[in-house]
Write a protein that holds these residues in place. Sequence first.
Motif, mmCIF file in Angstrom:
data_model
loop_
_atom_site.group_PDB
_atom_site.id
_atom_site.type_symbol
_atom_site.label_atom_id
_atom_site.label_comp_id
_atom_site.label_asym_id
_atom_site.label_seq_id
_atom_site.Cartn_x
_atom_site.Cartn_y
_atom_site.Cartn_z
ATOM 1 N N UNK A 47 23.049 35.329 33.291
ATOM 2 C CA UNK A 47 22.629 35.485 31.610
ATOM 3 C C UNK A 47 21.940 36.465 31.536
ATOM 4 N N UNK A 48 20.695 36.932 32.238
ATOM 5 C CA UNK A 48 19.985 38.016 31.947
ATOM 6 C C UNK A 48 20.529 39.313 32.616
ATOM 7 N N UNK A 53 22.927 44.250 31.124
ATOM 8 C CA UNK A 53 24.039 45.394 31.256
ATOM 9 C C UNK A 53 24.682 45.862 29.810
ATOM 10 N N UNK A 54 24.164 44.983 28.725
ATOM 11 C CA UNK A 54 24.926 45.116 27.593
ATOM 12 C C UNK A 54 23.989 45.425 26.452
ATOM 13 N N UNK A 55 22.553 45.587 26.705
ATOM 14 C CA UNK A 55 21.677 45.895 25.622
ATOM 15 C C UNK A 55 21.794 47.100 25.269
ATOM 16 N N UNK A 96 16.085 42.820 16.474
ATOM 17 C CA UNK A 96 16.488 41.455 16.096
ATOM 18 C C UNK A 96 17.867 41.587 16.155
ATOM 19 N N UNK A 97 18.654 42.567 15.459
ATOM 20 C CA UNK A 97 19.836 42.275 15.197
ATOM 21 C C UNK A 97 20.718 42.659 16.534
ATOM 22 N N UNK A 102 23.884 40.468 20.916
ATOM 23 C CA UNK A 102 23.907 40.142 22.558
ATOM 24 C C UNK A 102 24.451 38.376 22.480
ATOM 25 N N UNK A 103 23.665 37.619 21.858
ATOM 26 C CA UNK A 103 23.707 36.300 22.274
ATOM 27 C C UNK A 103 25.387 36.003 21.476
ATOM 28 N N UNK A 104 25.429 36.542 20.380
ATOM 29 C CA UNK A 104 26.857 36.091 19.746
ATOM 30 C C UNK A 104 28.057 36.676 20.746
#
Length: 131
Positions: A47-48, A53-55, A96-97, A102-104
Amino acid sequence: EQNYSFKMAKSIFLLFFSFFLISSAYAQDVLKSAEQMPEPVGGLKAFYDYISANLKYPDEAKAKKIEGRVHVTFIVEMDGTLSNVQVSKGLGNGCDEEAIRLIKSAPKWNAGKQGGSPVRVEVTRPITFKL
């Protein structure tokens, strides 16, 4: 007239009963903890790794040298999808956005289980922003 009252009462009962069935199917209780807590497929490390990789560091936060953690709360559904994504502790400046994005877009999780059956579980995870 008595027949009409009976039909009316029966209709009202059926209406409420139908509403109850529909709402209980869609509004399954959300647990804060379960016998088997949900976890990302591949574990927390996977997960992390996905987060790293995507942040995409927000430009505003980068310019202001903002670092820290955004705590994101979400529900792991019975099928492993993530829903109701919200920031429970934010940093602002676009972080925050980005954490919500990332979670979505994160891969499915393994659902939590209670008594061997999948359940909806609320989870909070920190997303770290470090320059």
